[in-house]
Design an enzyme around this catalytic site. Structure first.
Site, PDB file in Angstrom:
ATOM      1  N   ASP A 226       0.807  -1.221   0.000  1.00  0.00           N
ATOM      2  CA  ASP A 226       0.000   0.000   0.000  1.00  0.00           C
ATOM      3  C   ASP A 226       0.845   1.278   0.000  1.00  0.00           C
ATOM      4  O   ASP A 226       0.447   2.308   0.552  1.00  0.00           O
ATOM      5  CB  ASP A 226      -0.951   0.017   1.216  1.00  0.00           C
ATOM      6  CG  ASP A 226      -1.961  -1.110   1.158  1.00  0.00           C
ATOM      7  OD1 ASP A 226      -2.349  -1.501   0.041  1.00  0.00           O
ATOM      8  OD2 ASP A 226      -2.353  -1.607   2.231  1.00  0.00           O
ATOM      9  N   ALA A 227       2.015   1.211  -0.616  1.00  0.00           N
ATOM     10  CA  ALA A 227       2.901   2.380  -0.634  1.00  0.00           C
ATOM     11  C   ALA A 227       3.369   2.713  -2.048  1.00  0.00           C
ATOM     12  O   ALA A 227       4.342   3.433  -2.230  1.00  0.00           O
ATOM     13  CB  ALA A 227       4.107   2.145   0.277  1.00  0.00           C
TER      14      ALA A 227
END
Length: 282
Positions: A226-227
């Site tokens: 999620d980055a």
């Protein structure tokens, strides 16, 4: 022939004039041009659309552009025919709202892509694939079978010549193995406004904190969970009068809009990635 050309390289004087002069000499007509310079990194970005009516082929363009401009300027660049629809695979689990939205938009002609198949680690959404007459593949994933599942996924992606993947609420972590084959070509929708309230129940966490806005984020998938580079985000207001159910309903609406917008931007070649950030052209 209609081409979209994406370019990024170290910022240098004369890039725009050199590129447009090259196109002029090849009897190309520029119909759109946008550019951006990242002042901190000194990187130049450009998106350009052009038309050729003189029989100039994409193969000829690629060879001559690379020799005359790409190599001398040490560019990273790509050209894409606007007459060729990208091939998009959709990965899902049990949530159906993003899948329905993407397929409806595709069915109406809003998303100019081909969707050769839908893949899921559950059987639950097979009925939706049948409604839209798209092949559905069930590839179960567990801790012990993850490697086998990934091998099957890669075989399907290669068989159908997939250009990019959309994770429409696919509740499995995508491994490095898949990411390396599709760098910056796997689009995810995250059910929160990253980086806040990450995790399995972001709306519950947001509700407990008494937040006044909730959001959704669509990004490219990288090894760091999620980055990845963010493509699109949006928010909506909430208040003390809303229940958790209201949060979830509003959140699902956001997820659909944010994901479909990100997919359209990718399809239209309006995103460029550099140093884990995106440049998104209008």
């Amino acid at each position: 022939m209609k081409l979209t050309i994406l370019i990024h390289c170290s910022d240098q004087s004369g890039i725009i004039s050199t590129v447009t002069q090259f196109l002029y000499k090849k009897e190309g007509n520029v119909v759109y041009l946008d550019q951006h310079v990242d002042g901190e990194t000194n990187v130049f970005f450009m998106r350009l659309e052009c038309e050729f009516t003189n029989g100039f082929t994409k193969e000829d363009f690629d060879l001559e552009f690379n020799a005359q401009i790409g190599n001398p300027y040490n560019m990273q660049w790509s050209s894409h025919s606007q007459d060729v629809k990208p091939r998009m695979a959709i990965f899902v689990s049990k949530y159906n709202h993003c899948l329905y939205d993407l397929l409806s938009r595709h069915n109406s002609g809003e998303l100019q892509v081909e969707i050769p198949f839908i893949l899921s680690n559950h059987h639950d959404l097979n009925y939706i694939a049948e409604q839209f007459n798209i092949p559905f593949y069930h590839v179960p994933v567990s801790k012990d079978t993850k490697s086998i599942a990934e091998k099957e996924q890669l075989q399907l992606l290669a068989k159908y010549k997939i250009d990019f993947i959309v994770l429409a609420r696919y509740m499995q972590i995508v491994s490095t193995r898949l990411i390396n084959v599709y760098p910056n070509k796997i689009i995810n929708i995250h059910h929160s406004f990253l980086p806040a309230f990450a995790g399995a129940k972001p709306y519950h966490a947001a509700f407990k904190r008494g937040v006044k806005i909730i959001g959704a984020t669509s990004h490219y998938v990288t090894e760091e969970l999620d980055a990845g580079p963010i493509i699109e985000q949006d928010v909506t207001t909430v208040s003390h009068s809303h229940s958790i159910k209201d949060f979830i309903t509003k959140g699902k609406d956001l997820e659909k809009i944010v994901l479909s917008t990100a997919v359209k931007l990718h399809i239209n070649r309006k995103t460029m990635v550099c140093n884990n950030k995106t440049v998104v052209f209008a």
